[in-house]
Structure formats: C-alpha cells, structure tokens
Design a protein around this motif. Structure first.
Motif, PDB file in Angstrom:
ATOM      1  N   GLN A   1     -17.675  -2.272   6.139  1.00 12.26           N
ATOM      2  CA  GLN A   1     -17.241  -3.321   7.070  1.00 12.26           C
ATOM      3  C   GLN A   1     -18.089  -4.578   6.955  1.00 12.26           C
ATOM      4  O   GLN A   1     -17.567  -5.685   6.886  1.00 12.26           O
TER       5      GLN A   1
ATOM      6  N   LEU B   1      -9.825  -3.613   0.751  1.00 10.83           N
ATOM      7  CA  LEU B   1     -10.940  -3.882  -0.151  1.00 10.83           C
ATOM      8  C   LEU B   1     -10.396  -3.973  -1.566  1.00 10.83           C
ATOM      9  O   LEU B   1      -9.633  -3.104  -1.993  1.00 10.83           O
TER      10      LEU B   1
ATOM     11  N   TYR C   1     -13.774   4.451  -1.418  1.00  9.51           N
ATOM     12  CA  TYR C   1     -13.958   4.179   0.010  1.00  9.51           C
ATOM     13  C   TYR C   1     -14.026   5.488   0.785  1.00  9.51           C
ATOM     14  O   TYR C   1     -13.152   6.334   0.642  1.00  9.51           O
TER      15      TYR C   1
ATOM     16  N   LEU D   1     -13.146  -8.292   0.942  1.00 11.52           N
ATOM     17  CA  LEU D   1     -12.607  -7.604   2.111  1.00 11.52           C
ATOM     18  C   LEU D   1     -11.619  -8.548   2.775  1.00 11.52           C
ATOM     19  O   LEU D   1     -11.967  -9.681   3.114  1.00 11.52           O
TER      20      LEU D   1
ATOM     21  N   GLN E   1      -7.560  -3.465   7.153  1.00  9.04           N
ATOM     22  CA  GLN E   1      -8.201  -4.318   6.149  1.00  9.04           C
ATOM     23  C   GLN E   1      -8.004  -3.731   4.756  1.00  9.04           C
ATOM     24  O   GLN E   1      -7.624  -2.570   4.602  1.00  9.04           O
TER      25      GLN E   1
END
Length: 332
Positions: free
Chosen positions: A216, A162, A195, A172, A160
């Motif tokens: 998440q 961000l 992060y 996201l 994923q």
C-alpha cells in the motif's frame, strides 16, 4: 539420534515442448488445488497442484502464451498470449469462453476475487479491465507506463492495481480514478512481482535482488541479493521462507526473517523463469527454459502428495541416510 540426510527429490512435470514462462496456483478447493502453466508452445496446461498430474491442455492460442492464471475456485482460467489476445476458459470443461482482442502481445492476466473482472497488460503499455459479464463492452483502460507491461495484479480488495513494466517502474493505480497513486523506480527492469494480500506484501525481483515492499505504501521492508540474476521469487504463505530462481538453473530457499540462505537445489537444465508456493505452503513449483515444471517439497522428507518417506525402525548408524522413495516422474 541419527542425523538424517534427506535429499530433495522434485517431481518433474513434462508435456510442454518449449520454455515454461509463467505458472499460477488456484486456491484450495473441495477437489484440492490446481496449477496452470504458460508456455511458449502456446498450449497452457492444467494440473493437480499437489501431484503435478496432468488434467488437460487449453487449445486455441496461435502464439506463445506469456501469462496464465486461475481464479480462486479453479473454475476459470485466463491466458495472455503473443497472438494479441487474452482468453478466458472454463477450467472444468476446458472450453474457451472468451477471446479478448488486444493491439499487441499480452503478457499478464489477473482475475478479481469474485472472478467477474479480468485485468490485462502487455506490450502496448495499457492496462485493461474487462467486465466478463459484458464481453462485448469496451474495456476500461489505464495508461501511463512508457514501456511494455510485464505483470499487472489486483490489490487492496480489488480497489487498486499494481503493475510492473519495462520502464523500470512499479505503479500503484486507483481503479476508479485510473490515476497512479504511487510509483517505485528501479535501476533495472523488474523481472517479476507477487502480491500477498495477507499482510499486504509485494515480492519484487530485479537483477540479483529479491525485494519485499509494503503493497500500500510501497515502502521497502527488506531485500536480499542472490548469487545469480533472479527471474522470480515467492513468499511462503506463513512467511517463514521465500524461494527464488533465475539464470543459474538453481532454486534458492531463504529464511524470510533472518534473510539467511537455507539451501539451494539444482534440478532444471535451463534458467528458472517462474516459481510459486502452493496455497497450503507444502510445496513450490518452478517453470524453466528446459520446458519442464518441477514441484519441490518445502519440508523435505514429509509424506505429502506423491512423496512417501520411509524410515526403517532399525536404522543403523553406518547407514544414516533415511531410505527415501523418490516419486515417479509425471508424464503428461
């Protein structure tokens, strides 16, 4: 027992000629860890992370460099610049490996864990994923933001992404479907984002706020309001402390659990644009409008790097201040 008034003595790293707007550490390598800085002078610099010693300057950009990063092993560097390019560099030789042309100013660069892919973001509002083994191939593109992208980071084992943008959102994204999975909206533009894979924590700054979200679910964990507008914050690897810097030239250190302000230090002569903890948590680096980087000890008075703590045996009560030998200034 004598109370010890330890003074925080930052190391000053000079060499840049314009504001320092981004910095990043590598992981811990067999040769120690490393620090890269992005500056509006267009000349990103590599330093030994624990001492600030200058190793080299990456020459090739024709405009301000807005973003800089190292891979975990400190073998590759990437930079994002106002000359509408992102560049990938060999961080050992200093050679330029790739120039990735963009349609507008590039603000953010981030490697996957395996260093094989580079994520970029910038003023054209599009996220791009480059396969570094096929540099001539078109990048994958992810669109959706309605304003310039400030920061884009891989997360969740590189499955994923961000991204934070001037449209006052953090989004996201799923790397494979290229769809936004979740969106966070703020009442001010997000100034920075960090992060933390261990614990899936996202550190966000906007206005005077430092906020911690689950990376998440994007749920808020906690937030703290600082005395001034904050440009950047970083969470200690052990999650004991976080530090923040901004408009009032100061660096603030907080207890992560209680949110209590522990100390604040003034060393810079201009706003603080970026701050990050080292991978071992022993120091944090700050970059400022004043053109310098400064390295600050997490535990003041500990012998580490160039800091040497000298405590005479016969410390008299009249002279309760520990004899502290400040480190020499680092010149590039």
């Amino acid at each position: 027992m004598v109370s010890m008034a330890m003074r925080q003595t930052p190391l000053t790293c000079s060499g840049h000629t314009r504001p320092v707007v981004d910095l990043a550490f590598s992981g811990i390598t067999p040769y120690g860890y490393f620090l890269i800085s992005a500056c509006k002078d267009g000349k990103p610099m590599l330093r030994q992370g624990d001492t600030g010693d200058w190793i080299g300057t990456f020459l090739g950009h024709k405009g301000a460099v807005w973003g800089a990063t190292l891979n975990k092993e400190a073998t590759k560097a990437a930079t994002a610049a106002a000359d509408f390019t992102a560049k990938v560099w060999d961080a050992v030789t200093g050679d330029e490996v790739l120039t990735l042309a963009h349609k507008h100013i590039v603000k953010s660069v981030n490697f996957t864990e395996d260093s094989n892919y580079l994520l970029t973001g910038g003023n054209d509002k599009v996220l791009r994923i480059y396969d570094l083994s096929k540099p001539e191939a078109e990048p994958q593109e992810i669109a959706g933001h309605t304003s310039a992208i400030k920061k884009a980071l891989w997360c969740n084992n590189d499955q994923q992404i961000l991204s934070a943008a001037d449209d006052k959102t953090i989004r996201l994204w799923d790397k494979n479907t290229k769809e936004a999975v979740k969106t966070l909206s703020f009442d001010a533009s997000v100034s920075s984002m960090e992060y933390i894979p261990d614990g899936e924590i996202l550190v966000i700054t906007y206005g005077k706020t430092v906020a911690f979200h689950n990376a998440q679910s994007l749920d808020l964990i906690k937030s703290v309001d600082a005395p001034a507008s904050i440009h950047s914050a970083s969470l200690h690897p052990e999650k004991d402390f976080f530090v923040a810097g901004g408009d009032d030239f100061k660096l603030y250190k907080y207890d992560y659990t209680t949110k209590e302000e522990l100390e604040s230090y003034k060393g810079h002569f201009g706003p603080v644009h970026c701050v990050r903890f080292s991978p071992d948590g022993e120091l944090y680096a700050s970059g400022s409008e004043d053109g310098t980087l400064r390295l600050w000890q997490t535990a003041v008075g500990k012998t580490y790097g160039l800091w040497k703590c000298v405590l005479p045996e016969e410390l008299s009560s009249e002279n309760s201040e520990a004899l502290y030998c400040p480190p020499a200034e680092i010149k590039a």
